[in-house]
Design an enzyme around this catalytic site. Structure first.
Site, short mmCIF file in Angstrom:
data_model
loop_
_atom_site.label_atom_id
_atom_site.label_comp_id
_atom_site.label_asym_id
_atom_site.label_seq_id
_atom_site.Cartn_x
_atom_site.Cartn_y
_atom_site.Cartn_z
N ASP A 103 0.83 -0.84 -0.30
CA ASP A 103 0.22 0.24 0.03
C ASP A 103 0.46 1.27 0.54
O ASP A 103 2.12 1.50 1.07
CB ASP A 103 -1.09 0.10 1.20
CG ASP A 103 -1.84 -1.06 1.33
OD1 ASP A 103 -1.97 -1.91 0.39
OD2 ASP A 103 -1.90 -1.08 1.94
N1 URA Z 1 -1.30 -5.62 4.11
C1 URA Z 1 -1.64 -4.46 3.65
O1 URA Z 1 -2.71 -4.81 4.69
N2 URA Z 1 -1.03 -3.66 3.38
C2 URA Z 1 -0.19 -4.15 2.54
O2 URA Z 1 0.50 -3.31 2.00
C3 URA Z 1 0.05 -5.04 2.84
C4 URA Z 1 0.19 -6.20 3.42
#
Ligand code: URA
Length: 234
Positions: A103
């Site tokens: 993310d």
């Molecule tokens: N899980 C999440 O919530 N975000 C990420 O970037 C990777 C795994």
């Protein structure tokens, strides 16, 4: 991109650079149909290079990079809505792509490669590679909440597979070590939400046995031969 003709021939595995020079001087090489005997002639993208009338092309080398992605970057090739992209951080002179995604607000280990087959294998749900995260969450999960997390939780009409969770430190925020082997959108955040503990910071520290180690945030390095071989066994 352009490069010198002798390098082009070496990259095409015609001969070493020195031998390639001899081949050029002997009049065996043409660029776009014209015989070239000048060493150092530049070859541009899209040019047709032939040796003894047969077209040759550089063999594309696979490249494997580990990036310590900072928060505030999108895991795409190009920036989105003014948000910088992870590829802005890497200068390797060839086209590479992220393996899976992190993310915008997550930091940590991100692999980048031009090896499409490996990307496919590592990201296919069937291949279930373990990913390890360090999460800082609000409050402290109870034993019962941690059990629910381990067994599998409902997020977005989906029941998550068994996962690992361990408390590393209790302070204003609780630090958790979490291991999952799926890759649903924002999965760790949603799983922590589902047990009532909002994630405030999230960092991926390992993919399978590959770990981020002390790679600084924003920096990247090439994977070692051993690491590449390991990924190919997954
Ligand atoms: N899980 C999440 O919530 N975000 C990420 O970037 C990777 C795994």
């Amino acid at each position: 991109m352009s490069c010198r003709l002798q390098k082009y021939l070496a990259d095409a595995q015609v001969a070493s650079r020195r031998k390639a020079e001899e081949i050029i001087l002997s009049g065996r090489v043409s660029v776009n149909g014209d015989i070239v005997t000048q060493l150092g002639t530049k070859v541009e993208d899209g040019d047709t290079v032939c040796v003894d009338g047969k077209e040759v092309r550089p063999v594309q080398k696979n490249i494997y990079i580990m990036l310590h992605k900072p928060e505030g970057y999108v895991t795409t090739a190009k920036e989105q809505f003014g948000r910088p992209a992870v590829l802005d951080l890497v200068d390797c002179g060839c086209r590479i792509y992220p393996v899976g995604r992190l993310d915008y607000d997550t930091s940590g280990l991100l692999l980048l490669t031009n090896d499409g087959e490996l990307t496919y294998r590592l990201t296919h749900p069937k291949h279930n590679v373990e990913k390890t995260y360090i999460a800082q969450v609000e409050g402290t999960p109870s034993d019962e909440e941690m059990q629910r997390f381990r067994k599998g939780l409902e997020i977005d009409d989906y029941i998550t597979a068994p996962a690992k969770i361990k408390i590393l430190k209790k302070a204003a925020l609780t630090t958790l070590k979490i291991v999952i082997h799926e890759g649903k959108n924002r999965q760790v955040r949603k799983m922590c939400d589902a047990i009532g503990h909002k994630v405030r910071r999230l960092k991926r520290v390992a993919t399978g046995k590959l770990s981020l180690g002390d790679l600084e945030k924003g920096k990247y390095r090439q994977l070692t031969e051993e690491e590449i071989d390991y990924l190919k066994t997954l």
